[in-house]
Design a protein around this motif. Structure first.
Motif, PDB file in Angstrom:
ATOM      1  N   VAL A  12       0.877  -1.170   0.000  1.00  0.00           N
ATOM      2  CA  VAL A  12       0.000   0.000   0.000  1.00  0.00           C
ATOM      3  C   VAL A  12       0.916   1.221   0.000  1.00  0.00           C
ATOM      4  O   VAL A  12       1.727   1.394   0.902  1.00  0.00           O
ATOM      5  N   PHE A  13       0.785   2.050  -1.036  1.00  0.00           N
ATOM      6  CA  PHE A  13       1.702   3.175  -1.228  1.00  0.00           C
ATOM      7  C   PHE A  13       0.936   4.452  -1.533  1.00  0.00           C
ATOM      8  O   PHE A  13      -0.239   4.404  -1.910  1.00  0.00           O
ATOM      9  N   ASP A  14       1.607   5.576  -1.385  1.00  0.00           N
ATOM     10  CA  ASP A  14       1.026   6.885  -1.667  1.00  0.00           C
ATOM     11  C   ASP A  14       1.105   7.136  -3.177  1.00  0.00           C
ATOM     12  O   ASP A  14       2.174   7.416  -3.706  1.00  0.00           O
ATOM     13  N   GLY A  15      -0.017   7.022  -3.856  1.00  0.00           N
ATOM     14  CA  GLY A  15      -0.063   7.190  -5.301  1.00  0.00           C
ATOM     15  C   GLY A  15       0.156   8.618  -5.760  1.00  0.00           C
ATOM     16  O   GLY A  15       0.402   8.861  -6.944  1.00  0.00           O
ATOM     17  N   ASP A  16       0.093   9.586  -4.849  1.00  0.00           N
ATOM     18  CA  ASP A  16       0.347  10.984  -5.205  1.00  0.00           C
ATOM     19  C   ASP A  16       1.832  11.321  -5.175  1.00  0.00           C
ATOM     20  O   ASP A  16       2.261  12.330  -5.723  1.00  0.00           O
ATOM     21  N   CYS A  17       2.622  10.506  -4.509  1.00  0.00           N
ATOM     22  CA  CYS A  17       4.044  10.764  -4.331  1.00  0.00           C
ATOM     23  C   CYS A  17       4.838  10.226  -5.525  1.00  0.00           C
ATOM     24  O   CYS A  17       4.689   9.057  -5.890  1.00  0.00           O
ATOM     25  N   VAL A  18       5.687  11.063  -6.109  1.00  0.00           N
ATOM     26  CA  VAL A  18       6.499  10.649  -7.255  1.00  0.00           C
ATOM     27  C   VAL A  18       7.435   9.506  -6.863  1.00  0.00           C
ATOM     28  O   VAL A  18       7.551   8.507  -7.576  1.00  0.00           O
ATOM     29  N   LEU A  19       8.106   9.618  -5.717  1.00  0.00           N
ATOM     30  CA  LEU A  19       9.012   8.562  -5.267  1.00  0.00           C
ATOM     31  C   LEU A  19       8.258   7.257  -5.028  1.00  0.00           C
ATOM     32  O   LEU A  19       8.701   6.185  -5.444  1.00  0.00           O
ATOM     33  N   CYS A  20       7.127   7.339  -4.379  1.00  0.00           N
ATOM     34  CA  CYS A  20       6.345   6.147  -4.052  1.00  0.00           C
ATOM     35  C   CYS A  20       5.825   5.463  -5.310  1.00  0.00           C
ATOM     36  O   CYS A  20       5.874   4.235  -5.435  1.00  0.00           O
ATOM     37  N   SER A  21       5.329   6.252  -6.260  1.00  0.00           N
ATOM     38  CA  SER A  21       4.837   5.694  -7.518  1.00  0.00           C
ATOM     39  C   SER A  21       5.970   5.070  -8.325  1.00  0.00           C
ATOM     40  O   SER A  21       5.806   4.011  -8.926  1.00  0.00           O
ATOM     41  N   ALA A  22       7.133   5.723  -8.340  1.00  0.00           N
ATOM     42  CA  ALA A  22       8.293   5.161  -9.037  1.00  0.00           C
ATOM     43  C   ALA A  22       8.718   3.854  -8.370  1.00  0.00           C
ATOM     44  O   ALA A  22       9.089   2.892  -9.063  1.00  0.00           O
ATOM     45  N   ALA A  40      -2.806   1.798  -4.223  1.00  0.00           N
ATOM     46  CA  ALA A  40      -2.537   3.185  -3.850  1.00  0.00           C
ATOM     47  C   ALA A  40      -3.468   3.563  -2.700  1.00  0.00           C
ATOM     48  O   ALA A  40      -4.620   3.122  -2.649  1.00  0.00           O
ATOM     49  N   LEU A  41      -2.960   4.355  -1.782  1.00  0.00           N
ATOM     50  CA  LEU A  41      -3.773   4.811  -0.646  1.00  0.00           C
ATOM     51  C   LEU A  41      -5.000   5.592  -1.093  1.00  0.00           C
ATOM     52  O   LEU A  41      -5.983   5.671  -0.365  1.00  0.00           O
ATOM     53  N   GLN A  42      -4.936   6.156  -2.288  1.00  0.00           N
ATOM     54  CA  GLN A  42      -6.027   6.980  -2.783  1.00  0.00           C
ATOM     55  C   GLN A  42      -7.171   6.158  -3.367  1.00  0.00           C
ATOM     56  O   GLN A  42      -8.181   6.710  -3.787  1.00  0.00           O
ATOM     57  N   THR A  43      -7.038   4.837  -3.394  1.00  0.00           N
ATOM     58  CA  THR A  43      -8.103   3.966  -3.893  1.00  0.00           C
ATOM     59  C   THR A  43      -8.894   3.415  -2.711  1.00  0.00           C
ATOM     60  O   THR A  43      -8.387   3.372  -1.582  1.00  0.00           O
ATOM     61  N   PRO A  44     -10.116   2.972  -2.953  1.00  0.00           N
ATOM     62  CA  PRO A  44     -10.884   2.379  -1.852  1.00  0.00           C
ATOM     63  C   PRO A  44     -10.162   1.193  -1.205  1.00  0.00           C
ATOM     64  O   PRO A  44     -10.152   1.072   0.021  1.00  0.00           O
ATOM     65  N   ALA A  45      -9.545   0.325  -1.999  1.00  0.00           N
ATOM     66  CA  ALA A  45      -8.847  -0.845  -1.441  1.00  0.00           C
ATOM     67  C   ALA A  45      -7.645  -0.413  -0.602  1.00  0.00           C
ATOM     68  O   ALA A  45      -7.428  -0.936   0.498  1.00  0.00           O
ATOM     69  N   GLY A 123      -1.259  13.457 -12.021  1.00  0.00           N
ATOM     70  CA  GLY A 123      -2.290  12.493 -12.417  1.00  0.00           C
ATOM     71  C   GLY A 123      -2.134  11.217 -11.628  1.00  0.00           C
ATOM     72  O   GLY A 123      -1.170  11.026 -10.893  1.00  0.00           O
ATOM     73  N   CYS A 124      -3.090  10.342 -11.792  1.00  0.00           N
ATOM     74  CA  CYS A 124      -3.036   9.097 -11.033  1.00  0.00           C
ATOM     75  C   CYS A 124      -2.062   8.106 -11.675  1.00  0.00           C
ATOM     76  O   CYS A 124      -1.776   8.166 -12.863  1.00  0.00           O
ATOM     77  N   PHE A 125      -1.568   7.213 -10.865  1.00  0.00           N
ATOM     78  CA  PHE A 125      -0.650   6.167 -11.290  1.00  0.00           C
ATOM     79  C   PHE A 125      -1.402   5.200 -12.202  1.00  0.00           C
ATOM     80  O   PHE A 125      -2.454   4.684 -11.841  1.00  0.00           O
ATOM     81  N   VAL A 126      -0.881   4.973 -13.405  1.00  0.00           N
ATOM     82  CA  VAL A 126      -1.501   4.052 -14.350  1.00  0.00           C
ATOM     83  C   VAL A 126      -0.480   2.964 -14.689  1.00  0.00           C
ATOM     84  O   VAL A 126       0.555   3.257 -15.282  1.00  0.00           O
ATOM     85  N   PRO A 127      -0.759   1.725 -14.302  1.00  0.00           N
ATOM     86  CA  PRO A 127       0.193   0.646 -14.577  1.00  0.00           C
ATOM     87  C   PRO A 127       0.165   0.251 -16.055  1.00  0.00           C
ATOM     88  O   PRO A 127      -0.814   0.506 -16.761  1.00  0.00           O
ATOM     89  N   ALA A 128       1.241  -0.392 -16.487  1.00  0.00           N
ATOM     90  CA  ALA A 128       1.287  -0.933 -17.844  1.00  0.00           C
ATOM     91  C   ALA A 128       0.198  -1.998 -17.968  1.00  0.00           C
ATOM     92  O   ALA A 128      -0.181  -2.633 -16.984  1.00  0.00           O
ATOM     93  N   PRO A 129      -0.315  -2.217 -19.174  1.00  0.00           N
ATOM     94  CA  PRO A 129      -1.414  -3.189 -19.354  1.00  0.00           C
ATOM     95  C   PRO A 129      -1.118  -4.578 -18.792  1.00  0.00           C
ATOM     96  O   PRO A 129      -2.000  -5.205 -18.217  1.00  0.00           O
ATOM     97  N   ASP A 130       0.123  -5.051 -18.892  1.00  0.00           N
ATOM     98  CA  ASP A 130       0.439  -6.391 -18.391  1.00  0.00           C
ATOM     99  C   ASP A 130       0.529  -6.452 -16.866  1.00  0.00           C
ATOM    100  O   ASP A 130       0.636  -7.538 -16.298  1.00  0.00           O
TER     101      ASP A 130
END
Length: 136
Positions: A12-22, A40-45, A123-130
């Motif tokens: 569970v990570f902070d999706g707004d943080c550049v370091l955390c998303s990276a 991401a912490l910003q999601t319901p899950a 913007g929000c973190f968007v994972p690669a399709p795979d």
């Protein structure tokens, strides 16, 4: 085991943080066994897991690794994630020789200053399709 927690470890990570998303993207790229799932912490899950383990989702100060019904935070979470990725990342476990209070002091300094040091995502973190099936 706490209700609602399955067998795969969840980061569970902070999706707004550049370091955390990276860092989340790093895990997705290097987790060859597809062991970890992310929320991401910003999601319901993510918010629900954070709340379940006593972390305020509106003021996150730590990454959370939920594994086996337990939550690891701060430097313990980072080390466990590194070890879970296998070699060469598993070598990060050697940092356990540093006393936890010292490791956590460094971790918390970075966590408190993460937006100032690394920035905030627009913007929000968007994972690669795979990797989409590994995101909660």
């Amino acid at each position: 085991m706490k209700q609602g927690v399955d067998e795969n470890p969840v980061i569970v990570f902070d999706g707004d943080c550049v370091l955390c998303s990276a860092s989340a993207q790093f895990v997705l790229r290097h987790d060859r066994a597809a062991r970890f799932r992310l929320a991401a912490l910003q999601t319901p899950a993510g918010a629900a897991l954070a709340s379940l383990y006593g972390i305020d989702p509106l003021d996150p100060q730590s990454i959370i690794l939920v594994r086996g019904g337990r939550a690891l935070t701060d430097s313990d979470a980072v080390l466990a994630i590194g070890q879970g990725l296998g070699w060469p990342w598993k070598a990060v476990g050697a940092l356990r020789i540093v006393p936890r209070p010292v490791r956590d002091l460094v971790y918390r300094f970075i966590a408190r200053n993460r937006y100032r040091l690394f920035g905030r995502r627009q913007g929000c973190f968007v994972p690669a399709p795979d990797h989409r099936g590994r995101i909660l």
